[in-house]
Design a protein around this motif. Sequence first.
Motif, PDB file in Angstrom:
ATOM      1  N   VAL A  42       0.894  -1.106   0.099  1.00 12.18           N
ATOM      2  CA  VAL A  42      -0.130  -0.157  -0.047  1.00 12.18           C
ATOM      3  C   VAL A  42       0.752   1.220  -0.107  1.00 12.18           C
ATOM      4  O   VAL A  42       0.557   2.311  -0.713  1.00 12.18           O
ATOM      5  N   GLU A  43       1.712   1.349   0.901  1.00 12.65           N
ATOM      6  CA  GLU A  43       2.544   2.416   1.004  1.00 12.65           C
ATOM      7  C   GLU A  43       3.506   2.600  -0.298  1.00 12.65           C
ATOM      8  O   GLU A  43       3.686   3.680  -0.983  1.00 12.65           O
ATOM      9  N   LEU A  48       3.823   5.560  -5.603  1.00 10.73           N
ATOM     10  CA  LEU A  48       3.651   5.671  -7.012  1.00 10.73           C
ATOM     11  C   LEU A  48       2.747   6.117  -7.990  1.00 10.73           C
ATOM     12  O   LEU A  48       2.829   6.397  -8.649  1.00 10.73           O
ATOM     13  N   GLU A  49       1.554   6.178  -7.219  1.00  9.06           N
ATOM     14  CA  GLU A  49       0.242   6.544  -7.839  1.00  9.06           C
ATOM     15  C   GLU A  49       0.553   8.038  -8.348  1.00  9.06           C
ATOM     16  O   GLU A  49       0.975   9.038  -7.571  1.00  9.06           O
ATOM     17  N   ALA A  50      -0.042   8.171  -9.488  1.00  7.83           N
ATOM     18  CA  ALA A  50      -0.006   9.616 -10.019  1.00  7.83           C
ATOM     19  C   ALA A  50       1.332  10.216 -10.608  1.00  7.83           C
ATOM     20  O   ALA A  50       1.495  11.310 -10.682  1.00  7.83           O
ATOM     21  N   LEU A 112       0.379   0.234 -12.472  1.00  6.77           N
ATOM     22  CA  LEU A 112       0.809   0.656 -11.165  1.00  6.77           C
ATOM     23  C   LEU A 112       1.248  -0.526 -10.269  1.00  6.77           C
ATOM     24  O   LEU A 112       2.164  -0.512  -9.655  1.00  6.77           O
ATOM     25  N   ILE A 113       0.223  -1.421 -10.533  1.00  8.32           N
ATOM     26  CA  ILE A 113       0.767  -2.977  -9.856  1.00  8.32           C
ATOM     27  C   ILE A 113       2.245  -3.257 -10.153  1.00  8.32           C
ATOM     28  O   ILE A 113       2.866  -3.701  -9.429  1.00  8.32           O
ATOM     29  N   VAL A 114       2.456  -3.312 -11.560  1.00  9.04           N
ATOM     30  CA  VAL A 114       3.865  -3.549 -11.929  1.00  9.04           C
ATOM     31  C   VAL A 114       4.728  -2.962 -11.320  1.00  9.04           C
ATOM     32  O   VAL A 114       5.797  -3.580 -10.786  1.00  9.04           O
ATOM     33  N   ARG A 115       4.674  -1.511 -11.204  1.00  8.18           N
ATOM     34  CA  ARG A 115       5.836  -0.743 -10.805  1.00  8.18           C
ATOM     35  C   ARG A 115       5.834  -1.090  -9.327  1.00  8.18           C
ATOM     36  O   ARG A 115       7.049  -0.985  -8.683  1.00  8.18           O
ATOM     37  N   VAL A 116       4.508  -1.131  -8.446  1.00  9.22           N
ATOM     38  CA  VAL A 116       4.808  -1.729  -7.167  1.00  9.22           C
ATOM     39  C   VAL A 116       5.549  -2.812  -6.917  1.00  9.22           C
ATOM     40  O   VAL A 116       6.249  -2.973  -5.886  1.00  9.22           O
TER      41      VAL A 116
END
Length: 323
Positions: A42-43, A48-50, A112-116
């Motif tokens: 989550v952190e 990373l979001e936006a 986003l999930i890939v970058r996470v």
Amino acid sequence: MVGKRAGSGTKTLEAKLVEHLTFQARRARREDLGTITRTCLVEAARMLEARLVPVTTQPAAITGSAARWAREGIALETVLDAYHDGVRIGLEFLTEQAAGEDADAVAAAAGLIVRVLETVTTATLTAYLDEHRQVAREQQTAAQTLVSALLSGHGVAHLARRAGISVAASYQVVALAIPAHPDERRPGMGAPSAARRKLRRVQAALATPLGSRALSLLSDEGGTVLVPIDEISAVTSLALTPEVLELIGEAAEVPLTAVVTFGDTGRIPELAGLAQELLARLQADGRPPGLYRLADLPDCDGLQQARRPVVTSPNDHRITRSA
């Protein structure tokens, strides 16, 4: 970022994904490995979001947790499996939500999930490697301090307790000479770096055939190796033999010369001194590389008589204990 942003009053699929991961983290059992990894996901997602550019800093929650798990001995694959479980939850959520979203929104959330996943994997691996390197440095320092004590004959018991290393009743005492690698003699090749690489190869090659309790105090030119005799058994032979010396020499990429003897732990300073003296004499005489055995040393006649050792041929593979 790929995809179109919705108006200020509409949540993006990425924001919904972060909310879903947060909800799943709160549902998990408190202080469980899965809980912590999902919280870290989550952190990372919020960070990373936006963002259009990669984040160069690693989240402290991820690196701090990973370092603690490494110290506690939790396997790296266990931690990564927990992170992957959290990512699978996110992917399942995206699959469920994809029907009501346009392609750009789904692509943005998937990105986003890939970058996470990339962020948590890199941060965790880095923290684990850093922690293991630190532990290895501490263990190496403790082992070198103990072998120095054994070679001096002072403070052995105290240092052994602090280092957590048991001291054997007797040891194989090895004086080892490591000649310069060809790269150390080449102009512009960086002789100090070549010497350090050679030494690291020697130290790594010593570990498997001589066991974890073998102690060494080496420079890039050689030094002393101590192998506990009580580790030697009929099943597993932990001793420096001609075959082992050849393997270490192959790793070092140079031919090695060693003088070996056996004796009680209290005699290590004497035996090491004699072995090093004989090694220097062999090199001065131009003797070929290989393994040489110091004859059994008398305990009662002093060093004068003991200074006349018997040296076997490097091709003699038979090594016996000293009295």
